[in-house]
Design a protein around this motif. Sequence first.
Motif, PDB file in Angstrom:
ATOM      1  N   HIS A   1      -4.452  99.325  43.094  1.00  0.00           N
ATOM      2  CA  HIS A   1      -3.623  98.166  42.769  1.00  0.00           C
ATOM      3  C   HIS A   1      -4.233  97.233  41.721  1.00  0.00           C
ATOM      4  CE1 HIS A   1      -1.396  99.551  46.196  1.00  0.00           C
ATOM      5  NE2 HIS A   1      -2.381  99.275  47.035  1.00  0.00           N
ATOM      6  N   GLY A   2      -5.563  97.226  41.578  1.00  0.00           N
ATOM      7  CA  GLY A   2      -6.207  96.327  40.625  1.00  0.00           C
ATOM      8  C   GLY A   2      -6.204  94.879  41.099  1.00  0.00           C
ATOM      9  N   LEU A   3      -6.623  93.966  40.227  1.00  0.00           N
ATOM     10  CA  LEU A   3      -6.656  92.544  40.559  1.00  0.00           C
ATOM     11  C   LEU A   3      -5.246  92.015  40.788  1.00  0.00           C
ATOM     12  CD1 LEU A   3      -9.329  91.299  38.019  1.00  0.00           C
ATOM     13  CD2 LEU A   3      -9.443  90.951  40.492  1.00  0.00           C
ATOM     14  N   LYS A   4      -5.096  91.240  41.851  1.00  0.00           N
ATOM     15  CA  LYS A   4      -3.809  90.654  42.197  1.00  0.00           C
ATOM     16  C   LYS A   4      -3.915  89.129  42.195  1.00  0.00           C
ATOM     17  CE  LYS A   4      -1.458  94.452  43.037  1.00  0.00           C
ATOM     18  NZ  LYS A   4      -0.293  94.832  42.223  1.00  0.00           N
ATOM     19  N   THR A   5      -2.764  88.479  42.278  1.00  0.00           N
ATOM     20  CA  THR A   5      -2.735  87.013  42.296  1.00  0.00           C
ATOM     21  C   THR A   5      -3.557  86.453  43.445  1.00  0.00           C
ATOM     22  OG1 THR A   5      -0.522  87.049  41.323  1.00  0.00           O
ATOM     23  CG2 THR A   5      -1.206  85.002  42.377  1.00  0.00           C
ATOM     24  N   THR A   6      -3.549  87.144  44.590  1.00  0.00           N
ATOM     25  CA  THR A   6      -4.297  86.658  45.757  1.00  0.00           C
ATOM     26  C   THR A   6      -5.806  86.677  45.536  1.00  0.00           C
ATOM     27  OG1 THR A   6      -4.067  88.891  46.671  1.00  0.00           O
ATOM     28  CG2 THR A   6      -2.568  87.213  47.501  1.00  0.00           C
ATOM     29  N   ASP A   7      -6.277  87.451  44.556  1.00  0.00           N
ATOM     30  CA  ASP A   7      -7.715  87.468  44.253  1.00  0.00           C
ATOM     31  C   ASP A   7      -8.138  86.249  43.437  1.00  0.00           C
ATOM     32  OD1 ASP A   7      -8.263  90.120  45.383  1.00  0.00           O
ATOM     33  OD2 ASP A   7      -7.114  90.886  43.685  1.00  0.00           O
TER      34      ASP A   7
ATOM     35  N   CYS B   1      -7.330 101.188  35.414  1.00  0.00           N
ATOM     36  CA  CYS B   1      -7.662 100.081  36.314  1.00  0.00           C
ATOM     37  C   CYS B   1      -9.006  99.476  35.934  1.00  0.00           C
ATOM     38  CB  CYS B   1      -7.683 100.560  37.759  1.00  0.00           C
ATOM     39  SG  CYS B   1      -8.074  99.276  38.964  1.00  0.00           S
ATOM     40  N   VAL B   2      -9.991 100.323  35.634  1.00  0.00           N
ATOM     41  CA  VAL B   2     -11.319  99.844  35.235  1.00  0.00           C
ATOM     42  C   VAL B   2     -11.211  99.013  33.963  1.00  0.00           C
ATOM     43  CG1 VAL B   2     -13.574 100.555  34.345  1.00  0.00           C
ATOM     44  CG2 VAL B   2     -12.616 101.688  36.368  1.00  0.00           C
ATOM     45  N   ALA B   3     -10.496  99.529  32.974  1.00  0.00           N
ATOM     46  CA  ALA B   3     -10.361  98.835  31.692  1.00  0.00           C
ATOM     47  C   ALA B   3      -9.650  97.494  31.858  1.00  0.00           C
ATOM     48  CB  ALA B   3      -9.620  99.717  30.696  1.00  0.00           C
ATOM     49  N   GLU B   4      -8.561  97.486  32.617  1.00  0.00           N
ATOM     50  CA  GLU B   4      -7.803  96.251  32.813  1.00  0.00           C
ATOM     51  C   GLU B   4      -8.610  95.218  33.593  1.00  0.00           C
ATOM     52  OE1 GLU B   4      -4.191  97.475  34.672  1.00  0.00           O
ATOM     53  OE2 GLU B   4      -3.222  98.034  32.772  1.00  0.00           O
ATOM     54  N   THR B   5      -9.330  95.667  34.613  1.00  0.00           N
ATOM     55  CA  THR B   5     -10.140  94.757  35.421  1.00  0.00           C
ATOM     56  C   THR B   5     -11.278  94.176  34.593  1.00  0.00           C
ATOM     57  OG1 THR B   5      -9.623  96.040  37.410  1.00  0.00           O
ATOM     58  CG2 THR B   5     -11.482  94.524  37.535  1.00  0.00           C
ATOM     59  N   ARG B   6     -11.935  95.026  33.829  1.00  0.00           N
ATOM     60  CA  ARG B   6     -13.036  94.568  32.976  1.00  0.00           C
ATOM     61  C   ARG B   6     -12.549  93.516  31.964  1.00  0.00           C
ATOM     62  NH1 ARG B   6     -15.138  99.340  31.434  1.00  0.00           N
ATOM     63  NH2 ARG B   6     -16.784  99.317  32.994  1.00  0.00           N
ATOM     64  N   GLU B   7     -11.359  93.756  31.415  1.00  0.00           N
ATOM     65  CA  GLU B   7     -10.812  92.813  30.426  1.00  0.00           C
ATOM     66  C   GLU B   7     -10.486  91.471  31.086  1.00  0.00           C
ATOM     67  OE1 GLU B   7      -8.310  90.526  28.007  1.00  0.00           O
ATOM     68  OE2 GLU B   7      -7.572  91.458  29.850  1.00  0.00           O
ATOM     69  N   LYS B   8      -9.948  91.504  32.294  1.00  0.00           N
ATOM     70  CA  LYS B   8      -9.575  90.273  32.984  1.00  0.00           C
ATOM     71  C   LYS B   8     -10.793  89.443  33.369  1.00  0.00           C
ATOM     72  CE  LYS B   8      -5.160  91.914  34.838  1.00  0.00           C
ATOM     73  NZ  LYS B   8      -4.415  92.333  36.058  1.00  0.00           N
TER      74      LYS B   8
END
Length: 216
Positions: A130-136, A168-175
């Motif tokens: 799911h990756g990073l969510k608003t609740t995180d 997911c890794v790429a998107e999380t790292r960017e965020k």
Amino acid sequence: MPEALDYAAAGRKLFASTWDFRHAANTLEALPPPEGVEIALAGRSNVGKSSLINALTSRNALARTSHTPGRTQELIFFSSQAPLTLVDMPGYGYAAVSDKKVKAWTKLIHDYLRGRVNLARVFVLIDARHGLKTTDNAVLETLDKAAVVYQIVLTKSDEVKKAELEKCVAETREKISRRPAAFPELIVTSSREGTGMEELRAAIAQILAERGGLKP
């Protein structure tokens, strides 16, 4: 920094020792004295914290696992012979309990993260499906404001395809690149397959060494 120390070997040794339940606290007043070095594991309910702790320590039932989100209702402290304590935090987000209890856990989580003087790092577990969510975001913002270093650990990597995992890794790292307290390196794990356990153990050994808790 003790450069002569092999962190991978030190991590294996650190987690080869016997790990046991030490303490449970559902209020700040019930916390144990802040001794040694604490590493906390945070994440949404049902992200796999208990399974990760069991895989990390090679103990099948050290942390209680459940298919019901919200079962961890306190801060749970585990320790070994080393000056290191692992802290299993209540899962945030969805929980099959009352709103009142969820609010109480949420306050406890944020108060602990803001004020624990011996908290060296928080590993924030994120479900790779799911990756990073608003609740995180609320927890990450608390850590940013408190200047507590945190590192993202992706869980359940065995349940996603390679291309999806890479995305997911790429998107999380960017965020997290825009967040001041985020450690830049992610650790990808699977508690079921043991993926990433050596890297996580080595990372914890390095933190402990930098705090003076491990010697070459």
